[in-house]
Design a protein around this motif. Structure first.
Motif, PDB file in Angstrom:
ATOM      1  N   ASP A 117       0.796  -1.226   0.000  1.00 28.11           N
ATOM      2  CA  ASP A 117       0.000   0.000   0.000  1.00 28.11           C
ATOM      3  C   ASP A 117       0.826   1.274   0.000  1.00 28.11           C
ATOM      4  N   VAL A 118       1.973   1.235   0.665  1.00 33.00           N
ATOM      5  CA  VAL A 118       2.783   2.434   0.845  1.00 33.00           C
ATOM      6  C   VAL A 118       4.220   2.131   0.450  1.00 33.00           C
ATOM      7  N   LEU A 119       4.842   3.093  -0.226  1.00 36.37           N
ATOM      8  CA  LEU A 119       6.263   3.008  -0.560  1.00 36.37           C
ATOM      9  C   LEU A 119       6.944   4.175   0.139  1.00 36.37           C
ATOM     10  N   LEU A 120       7.934   3.869   0.955  1.00 35.95           N
ATOM     11  CA  LEU A 120       8.633   4.866   1.762  1.00 35.95           C
ATOM     12  C   LEU A 120      10.117   4.807   1.448  1.00 35.95           C
ATOM     13  N   LEU A 121      10.708   5.943   1.106  1.00 32.63           N
ATOM     14  CA  LEU A 121      12.157   6.031   0.908  1.00 32.63           C
ATOM     15  C   LEU A 121      12.761   6.645   2.162  1.00 32.63           C
ATOM     16  N   VAL A 122      13.764   5.974   2.718  1.00 31.65           N
ATOM     17  CA  VAL A 122      14.436   6.478   3.919  1.00 31.65           C
ATOM     18  C   VAL A 122      15.942   6.507   3.709  1.00 31.65           C
TER      19      VAL A 122
END
Length: 164
Positions: A117-122
């Motif tokens: 559902d979510v793509l997060l770049l860290v």
């Protein structure tokens, strides 16, 4: 419509159509957000007043959302980067997004379709800090059902001219 609604995207008016000059201005500003009005005007072959007016219209219409520096994360002490995919509880996007924006090192968050559902770049200092971020901070958000971490080995910033 109140400015507050416009700023939050609730009922934002559509942007006016862009012509080739507007697109050239956008490409130039993406490559160099510090370009002067004079250099923009010269490059796209319009007057300084026209370039200034067009840039302001692009800002007012929300096409240009802001100006920022492109950071070399490794040189800035953030040598570990990863995309973290999240499966979340249905209809919890706004709650999860609010919590993810508070995470140290969060660079980009997107609601997507597909297997997650979510793509997060860290970006983090090292793998230990990345581990803590994912296992302690992200997985403790009640609406997060599962995560998968994809380490970034190398990245290329597309959409900008290479600086020599």
């Amino acid at each position: 419509m109140p400015d507050e609604q416009m700023a939050t995207g609730g009922g934002q008016r559509p942007a006016r159509p862009l012509d080739t000059i507007d697109r050239a201005i956008l490409n130039m500003l993406q490559a160099d957000g510090r370009a002067s009005i004079r250099s923009v005007a010269e490059r796209v072959h319009v007057s300084r007043a026209n370039a200034y007016a067009r840039i302001n219209r692009l800002i007012d219409d929300g096409v240009i959302r802001g100006f920022s520096a492109r950071i070399d994360q490794e040189r800035a002490g953030q040598s570990a980067s990863a995309y973290v995919t999240l499966k979340i509880v249905q209809n919890s996007w706004r709650t999860v997004r609010a919590q993810l924006t508070e995470l140290p090192g969060a660079a980009h968050i997107a609601l997507v379709s597909g297997d997650f559902d979510v793509l997060l770049l860290v970006h983090t200092k090292d793998n230990q800090e990345l581990r803590e971020l994912v296992l302690t901070r992200i997985q403790s958000i009640p609406e997060v059902l599962s995560t998968r971490t994809l380490l970034v080995f190398e990245e290329t910033d597309l959409g900008t001219e290479q600086q020599s």
